[in-house]
Enzyme design. Sequence first.
Site, PDB file in Angstrom:
ATOM      1  N   GLU A   1      33.168  68.767  34.821  1.00  0.00           N
ATOM      2  CA  GLU A   1      32.744  70.080  35.317  1.00  0.00           C
ATOM      3  C   GLU A   1      31.272  70.068  35.731  1.00  0.00           C
ATOM      4  O   GLU A   1      30.865  70.774  36.657  1.00  0.00           O
ATOM      5  CB  GLU A   1      33.005  71.156  34.271  1.00  0.00           C
ATOM      6  CG  GLU A   1      34.465  71.310  33.869  1.00  0.00           C
ATOM      7  CD  GLU A   1      35.410  71.535  35.045  1.00  0.00           C
ATOM      8  OE1 GLU A   1      34.956  72.034  36.089  1.00  0.00           O
ATOM      9  OE2 GLU A   1      36.599  71.193  34.911  1.00  0.00           O
TER      10      GLU A   1
ATOM     11  N   HIS B   1      31.062  68.992  39.268  1.00  0.00           N
ATOM     12  CA  HIS B   1      31.268  70.125  40.180  1.00  0.00           C
ATOM     13  C   HIS B   1      29.995  70.968  40.281  1.00  0.00           C
ATOM     14  O   HIS B   1      29.612  71.429  41.368  1.00  0.00           O
ATOM     15  CB  HIS B   1      32.399  71.017  39.651  1.00  0.00           C
ATOM     16  CG  HIS B   1      33.772  70.508  39.911  1.00  0.00           C
ATOM     17  ND1 HIS B   1      34.201  70.075  41.143  1.00  0.00           N
ATOM     18  CD2 HIS B   1      34.849  70.383  39.077  1.00  0.00           C
ATOM     19  CE1 HIS B   1      35.470  69.712  41.075  1.00  0.00           C
ATOM     20  NE2 HIS B   1      35.892  69.886  39.825  1.00  0.00           N
TER      21      HIS B   1
END
Length: 706
Positions: free
Chosen positions: A491, A494
């Site tokens: 994550e 991202h």
Amino acid sequence: MRIKHIVAIFTAALLTGCTDMKNENPLLGQWDTPHNTVPFSSIKLEHYRPAVDALVAETQAGIEAIADNPDEPDFHNTIEALEHSSDRLGLACSVLFNLNSAHTSDSLQQIAMEVNEIVTELGDRTHHNHKLFERIKAVYDKRDSLGLDEEQTMLLENTYKEFARGGALLSQEDKKELGRINKELGALSLDFEKNLLDATNDYILHLTEEEELAGLPDYVKAAAAEEASERGMEGWVITLQAPSFGPFMQFSSRGDLRRKIYKAYGSRCTEGSSHDNTAILKRIADLRRRKAALLGYDTYADYVLEERMAGDRKTVEDFLAELLDKSMPFARRDVEQVAAYASANGHDGEFMPWDFAYWSEKLKNDRYALSDSMLKPYFRLESVQEALFLLAGKLYGITFRENKDIEVWHPDVKAYEVFDTDGSYLAVLYMDFFPRESKRGGAWMNPMKELTHMAGVDDRPHITVVTNVTKPTADTPSLLTFREVETLLHEFGHALHGIFAEGRYTSLSGTNVAWDFVELPSQIMENWATERDFLSLWAKDYRTGEVIPDSLIDKIVDSRNYLSGYASSRQLSFGINDMAWHTVTAPVEESVGVFERKATGKTSVMPAVDGCYFSPSFSHIFAGGYAAGYYSYKWAEVLEADAYSLFKERGIYDKETAAAFRRLLASGGRYPEMDTYVKFRGHRPQIDALLEKTGLTGDDSKKQTR
């Protein structure tokens, strides 16, 4: 053009900065906050609808002004004007739909459904505005003579395609039908997500006897006791949230209890259950089929994949089939070895899915002398977070500083300012780690506010990272499993993609890239989790301060491909199931369970369990943005394995390679994604790097070990 993003915002929150309107409603006012961050405490439930209604009207008026402009249409007065037409509306939608995922309530969910319907209708009105499309087409038809640069050309082409794919070329009757379909799809996706959240929260396994805890490590028992205490109950409570369910399946020696909770998890939202999603998902699949047909496509997958790196359905189906062919011998080997180990160590009867996690953990510990219990003391959440920041600093020279003056939506959330190598401000990063009933399961990154560029000034992004990792207890800090460490790296990748956004146009910046490219920045980050030179910098026993020993790192590295065949087949089953639902050419009449098993039967390596199937809880494709796109995880694995091999060749902290990769991240969707990748790597990606990395090569599938 931003309308399509607002229509989809409930699955991937976006958009921009604030307005200069004076109003008691904070969603309509100018904020005196650090970096124009959201003043969450000032925003009440009653503010959302009035704000959205006002901003929809404002956006509609702006779009009509573009359509009615008496001046000859050109790139600036039509295409650029449209790009910024929904900036103000976006902020209210972004706040609403981010919170609907991370900190929701029944009332907020109802508002989200209403707002989704409103913005869907706005999107359809915009795409079906004949005068507006005529202006867009006029600019598009003379594109070769306009002297546009590459970024402007991409925006023009995307805008034209968005309108064509949104129904601008349809008859009036078909436009109305498409509008009805889009409206119903938006509402059904929210219904699906709500049902799944409710089904997950409704079930608990309440344990009251010590013998029911057999096999559970102390940290699992402590978390279960804490969960029970928070609910005002005696004993221990196991939930269907991943940090509770996963360790129980992994460690509990009570096969009867593993079976019970496995069936509860696997039957969430299935036919006849509470919060049944089966009729909803069949309706979603059929509406998507009808939408594709209206727009001239054979299937919904054909419609979606036209805008992906893969390009078409055959490419995706061939890709999945090739990987499945390579994976299945290894997947069968993995299951056979775990089952044989279980049988040799006292397991009696058929080896079932609820046995796999338990016995595979024991085999892993036997084979590699490695378990999550051994690793967790080195993976204290605060240390892992520091490691993320350390890695970003070593690669890209950026720094993170917590700012407690930035408001957050829940006390668990922390906000950080991000600064570039020269000390200039880059972004705000929110981090929200722990599960709660108001948060959906899983882990995700969303922009709370994306990059905007107006009058030569960048308004930098605000990024959220939301997970559901193990909570601390009264006696123990939050200690992560190795998989949770990989998830945070994922994550965070991202997040870096959003943080490094550059460009003049929001719709082409940050994570606004082809869906099968968007996982590259996240999945490549997971590679550092098995790098000795990274782990040794920060992984320390929280009790003693001892640095993780080389012997333990060796075990992590040696075991990284443990069950890689099984893991690959499982991931491929999701992608194949997704493609099955989105290549239907008629309504699905058979039951969801039967349809799913027909689609995924060739991926099966374990016995089927009556009443358990995953489509009704497959939120990625029925409540998220991955419809006809779940293959992109494996597609991105090919990209990242090939890309990371360059770091391995030059050094995992090589500044030149990192700078080139940052340029790839910063490119966003301004250029064709394959061109961007080839510019970084020097060649098109092949699956060989992934097969080599994951050990799915040679005759290893035939080897038997203890």
